[in-house]
Design a protein around this motif. Sequence first.
Motif, short mmCIF file in Angstrom:
data_model
loop_
_atom_site.label_atom_id
_atom_site.label_comp_id
_atom_site.label_asym_id
_atom_site.label_seq_id
_atom_site.Cartn_x
_atom_site.Cartn_y
_atom_site.Cartn_z
N ALA A 1 24.59 21.44 0.90
CA ALA A 1 24.90 20.26 0.07
C ALA A 1 26.14 20.49 -0.79
CB ALA A 1 23.71 19.93 -0.82
N GLN A 2 26.43 21.73 -1.14
CA GLN A 2 27.60 22.02 -1.96
C GLN A 2 28.91 21.77 -1.21
OE1 GLN A 2 27.12 26.01 -3.41
NE2 GLN A 2 25.26 25.54 -4.56
N PHE A 3 28.85 21.75 0.13
CA PHE A 3 30.04 21.48 0.94
C PHE A 3 30.10 20.03 1.41
CE2 PHE A 3 29.07 25.98 1.35
CZ PHE A 3 30.31 26.57 1.12
N ASN A 4 29.17 19.21 0.93
CA ASN A 4 29.10 17.81 1.32
C ASN A 4 29.76 16.95 0.24
OD1 ASN A 4 28.42 15.26 2.20
ND2 ASN A 4 26.21 15.54 2.03
N PRO A 5 30.89 16.28 0.54
CA PRO A 5 31.54 15.45 -0.49
C PRO A 5 30.64 14.34 -1.01
CG PRO A 5 32.47 15.04 1.69
CD PRO A 5 31.60 16.23 1.82
N LEU A 6 29.70 13.91 -0.17
CA LEU A 6 28.81 12.83 -0.58
C LEU A 6 27.88 13.27 -1.72
CD1 LEU A 6 28.62 9.95 0.54
CD2 LEU A 6 26.59 10.66 1.81
#
Length: 266
Positions: free
Chosen positions: A215-220
């Motif tokens: 999730a930390q690499f997800n811009p959303l």
Amino acid sequence: MTTTTTHLDAAPAARPSGVVRDSGSVFVRELRPMVRDPFSLVFSLMQPLMFLAFFGPLLGGITGLPIADAFQWFVPGIVVMIALFGTAMTGSNLLFEIQSGAHERMLVAPVARSALMVGRACKEMVPLVLQALVIAGVAAIWGFRPSIPGMALGLVILAVFGLGLGALSYALAIASRERDWMFWTVQQGLLFPLMLLSGMLLPLESGPRWMQVLAQFNPLTYMVDAERALFNGMFTEPAVWQGALAALVLAALGLSVGIRAMRHSI
């Protein structure tokens, strides 16, 4: 022997003012079908309204929060979901125009290629804002009370985010113009993982560690956190500037890729 030069090749590079004017013309052209057929906008609200009516109360029951508090957390995520699905689907319209020949006719029109992309992408912001206002109004029945300035700023950030995502969707449509199945495969293959790994529907804090790392690499993720902070009036939260930065980076990347794809689409 003489050579003929098409109007498009002979046209000088568009000045910035010309790009703005052309983008406005494309924006108005793309907006007309929605104005003539507003039912399409109403129909696109069915999915977020279903989530609001069924998933929202269920979330309140799971977390033990009052329904109004649950909606304060849940509704901003639904607004981001509208932006995600709405702008990610825009390439399908361009794909249809490519297959029908309408896009080729647009390319030989005396407008800047970049304006074709920017005007189309900006048009997607109109249904996004209208749908977000409807969702917020319906959620108010259950006690949802957003910060009005925070909601306005949140929609601006979402518009920037949607601009980049819509441009990437157009670029994908151009890349898959001869294999339309590829558009849907890539789009669906990315859409749902991005949604589930953003904490949009359920808090990721209770999920496994590997999901929290992804999730930390997800811009959303940053967009969802920023919208929740802004809708609740928490302007000084770090999530706000992080979400704004994620939106700007995606917009710059999307427009760069999309405009390049549009310029080389023949």
